[in-house]
Every structure is written in structure tokens, then in C-alpha cells.
Design a protein around this motif. Sequence first.
Motif, PDB file in Angstrom:
ATOM      1  N   VAL A 118      54.189  77.217  37.672  1.00  0.00           N
ATOM      2  CA  VAL A 118      53.639  77.727  36.418  1.00  0.00           C
ATOM      3  C   VAL A 118      54.391  77.137  35.225  1.00  0.00           C
ATOM      4  CG1 VAL A 118      53.363  79.819  35.018  1.00  0.00           C
ATOM      5  CG2 VAL A 118      52.712  79.834  37.431  1.00  0.00           C
ATOM      6  N   ALA A 119      55.714  77.015  35.325  1.00  0.00           N
ATOM      7  CA  ALA A 119      56.506  76.455  34.223  1.00  0.00           C
ATOM      8  C   ALA A 119      56.157  74.987  33.990  1.00  0.00           C
ATOM      9  CB  ALA A 119      57.995  76.607  34.524  1.00  0.00           C
ATOM     10  N   VAL A 120      56.042  74.200  35.067  1.00  0.00           N
ATOM     11  CA  VAL A 120      55.705  72.783  34.925  1.00  0.00           C
ATOM     12  C   VAL A 120      54.295  72.616  34.365  1.00  0.00           C
ATOM     13  CG1 VAL A 120      55.259  70.669  36.237  1.00  0.00           C
ATOM     14  CG2 VAL A 120      57.333  71.989  36.674  1.00  0.00           C
ATOM     15  N   ALA A 121      53.364  73.416  34.836  1.00  0.00           N
ATOM     16  CA  ALA A 121      51.993  73.335  34.336  1.00  0.00           C
ATOM     17  C   ALA A 121      51.935  73.696  32.852  1.00  0.00           C
ATOM     18  CB  ALA A 121      51.085  74.244  35.140  1.00  0.00           C
ATOM     19  N   THR A 122      52.684  74.714  32.444  1.00  0.00           N
ATOM     20  CA  THR A 122      52.710  75.113  31.037  1.00  0.00           C
ATOM     21  C   THR A 122      53.324  74.018  30.176  1.00  0.00           C
ATOM     22  OG1 THR A 122      52.923  77.416  31.706  1.00  0.00           O
ATOM     23  CG2 THR A 122      53.505  76.891  29.434  1.00  0.00           C
ATOM     24  N   TRP A 123      54.428  73.437  30.623  1.00  0.00           N
ATOM     25  CA  TRP A 123      55.074  72.358  29.882  1.00  0.00           C
ATOM     26  C   TRP A 123      54.142  71.148  29.774  1.00  0.00           C
ATOM     27  CZ3 TRP A 123      56.474  67.467  31.653  1.00  0.00           C
ATOM     28  CH2 TRP A 123      57.211  66.704  30.756  1.00  0.00           C
ATOM     29  N   TYR A 170      50.831  71.094  29.923  1.00  0.00           N
ATOM     30  CA  TYR A 170      49.733  71.422  29.014  1.00  0.00           C
ATOM     31  C   TYR A 170      50.186  71.339  27.564  1.00  0.00           C
ATOM     32  CZ  TYR A 170      46.174  74.028  26.524  1.00  0.00           C
ATOM     33  OH  TYR A 170      45.225  74.400  25.630  1.00  0.00           O
ATOM     34  N   ALA A 171      51.374  71.855  27.269  1.00  0.00           N
ATOM     35  CA  ALA A 171      51.880  71.834  25.893  1.00  0.00           C
ATOM     36  C   ALA A 171      52.113  70.405  25.417  1.00  0.00           C
ATOM     37  CB  ALA A 171      53.168  72.648  25.798  1.00  0.00           C
ATOM     38  N   SER A 172      52.676  69.554  26.276  1.00  0.00           N
ATOM     39  CA  SER A 172      52.941  68.171  25.847  1.00  0.00           C
ATOM     40  C   SER A 172      51.642  67.390  25.652  1.00  0.00           C
ATOM     41  CB  SER A 172      53.857  67.463  26.839  1.00  0.00           C
ATOM     42  OG  SER A 172      53.228  67.331  28.092  1.00  0.00           O
ATOM     43  N   ILE A 173      50.658  67.597  26.514  1.00  0.00           N
ATOM     44  CA  ILE A 173      49.362  66.925  26.360  1.00  0.00           C
ATOM     45  C   ILE A 173      48.657  67.414  25.093  1.00  0.00           C
ATOM     46  CG2 ILE A 173      47.046  66.738  27.334  1.00  0.00           C
ATOM     47  CD1 ILE A 173      48.378  66.609  30.087  1.00  0.00           C
ATOM     48  N   SER A 174      48.726  68.708  24.858  1.00  0.00           N
ATOM     49  CA  SER A 174      48.104  69.269  23.661  1.00  0.00           C
ATOM     50  C   SER A 174      48.769  68.713  22.398  1.00  0.00           C
ATOM     51  CB  SER A 174      48.222  70.785  23.684  1.00  0.00           C
ATOM     52  OG  SER A 174      47.670  71.348  22.535  1.00  0.00           O
ATOM     53  N   GLU A 175      50.085  68.563  22.426  1.00  0.00           N
ATOM     54  CA  GLU A 175      50.796  68.001  21.285  1.00  0.00           C
ATOM     55  C   GLU A 175      50.397  66.546  21.048  1.00  0.00           C
ATOM     56  OE1 GLU A 175      55.373  67.168  19.782  1.00  0.00           O
ATOM     57  OE2 GLU A 175      55.009  68.152  21.695  1.00  0.00           O
ATOM     58  N   ARG A 176      50.267  65.765  22.102  1.00  0.00           N
ATOM     59  CA  ARG A 176      49.848  64.362  21.962  1.00  0.00           C
ATOM     60  C   ARG A 176      48.449  64.274  21.364  1.00  0.00           C
ATOM     61  NH1 ARG A 176      51.581  61.576  27.687  1.00  0.00           N
ATOM     62  NH2 ARG A 176      53.804  61.992  27.525  1.00  0.00           N
ATOM     63  N   ILE A 177      47.564  65.134  21.811  1.00  0.00           N
ATOM     64  CA  ILE A 177      46.195  65.136  21.281  1.00  0.00           C
ATOM     65  C   ILE A 177      46.208  65.468  19.793  1.00  0.00           C
ATOM     66  CG2 ILE A 177      44.000  66.381  21.343  1.00  0.00           C
ATOM     67  CD1 ILE A 177      44.378  66.554  24.399  1.00  0.00           C
ATOM     68  N   ASP A 178      47.022  66.452  19.392  1.00  0.00           N
ATOM     69  CA  ASP A 178      47.106  66.814  17.978  1.00  0.00           C
ATOM     70  C   ASP A 178      47.658  65.666  17.136  1.00  0.00           C
ATOM     71  OD1 ASP A 178      46.072  69.312  18.476  1.00  0.00           O
ATOM     72  OD2 ASP A 178      48.032  70.313  18.550  1.00  0.00           O
ATOM     73  N   VAL A 179      48.698  64.984  17.638  1.00  0.00           N
ATOM     74  CA  VAL A 179      49.275  63.866  16.899  1.00  0.00           C
ATOM     75  C   VAL A 179      48.247  62.748  16.747  1.00  0.00           C
ATOM     76  CG1 VAL A 179      50.993  62.022  17.043  1.00  0.00           C
ATOM     77  CG2 VAL A 179      51.664  64.389  17.475  1.00  0.00           C
ATOM     78  N   ASN A 180      47.528  62.435  17.822  1.00  0.00           N
ATOM     79  CA  ASN A 180      46.504  61.388  17.756  1.00  0.00           C
ATOM     80  C   ASN A 180      45.389  61.770  16.791  1.00  0.00           C
ATOM     81  OD1 ASN A 180      47.832  59.730  19.535  1.00  0.00           O
ATOM     82  ND2 ASN A 180      46.701  60.418  21.324  1.00  0.00           N
ATOM     83  N   ALA A 181      45.007  63.038  16.778  1.00  0.00           N
ATOM     84  CA  ALA A 181      43.965  63.487  15.856  1.00  0.00           C
ATOM     85  C   ALA A 181      44.424  63.346  14.409  1.00  0.00           C
ATOM     86  CB  ALA A 181      43.581  64.932  16.152  1.00  0.00           C
TER      87      ALA A 181
END
Length: 91
Positions: free
Chosen positions: A26-31, A33-44
Motif C-alpha cells: 500500500v505504501a509503495v502504491a501510494t508513493w 501514484y503521488a509521483s506519477i500525479s506530480e509528473r502529470i501536473d508538472v507536464n500540464a
Amino acid sequence: MAAPKLNDRSEITISIVWLLQIISIVAVATWGYASISERIDVNAQETRGLRGNQNNYVFPDIRKLEEEVIALQKEVLILQTDLKYYKEGGQ
């Protein structure tokens, strides 16, 4: 056979190893997801910035361009004069 009923006295037993594995997953999946979401926001944000600036052309100072054109015209005139002089047989 009757299905077991859940109530306030229901219990579950789980091994500590399994519990640690579940928590780790659960911790790895959460981390992740957060890093992918951050990359998407930066690219946007970068995309929005690029789209906003795509039509903003910084045009150089017109006086500088005029000076360059005048200097090039002088050079062309000098070269034309030299060429005409050599064509006429000048030394």
C-alpha cells in the motif's frame, strides 16, 4: 451449510509477515501514484506555459535591424564597385 454471520464479536487472524507485506504494498502504491500525479501536473503546467508563449515573438529593435541593413547595403555597393572596376580591366 449456513454462511458465517458478521457481528461485533467477529475476529480475524493475520500473520505479522502478511500484515507487513500489505502495508508495504500500500505504501509503495501510494508513493507511485503521488509521483506519477506530480509528473502529470508538472507536464500540464509546462504545456500551458508553452501554449501561452507560442505567439509571443520577441521582435528585435527595429533600429538595430535598420543599421544592419544599411551596413549590408554599403558592403554590396563596395563589392559591386570593385567588380565593375575589375571587369573594366583595372589593376
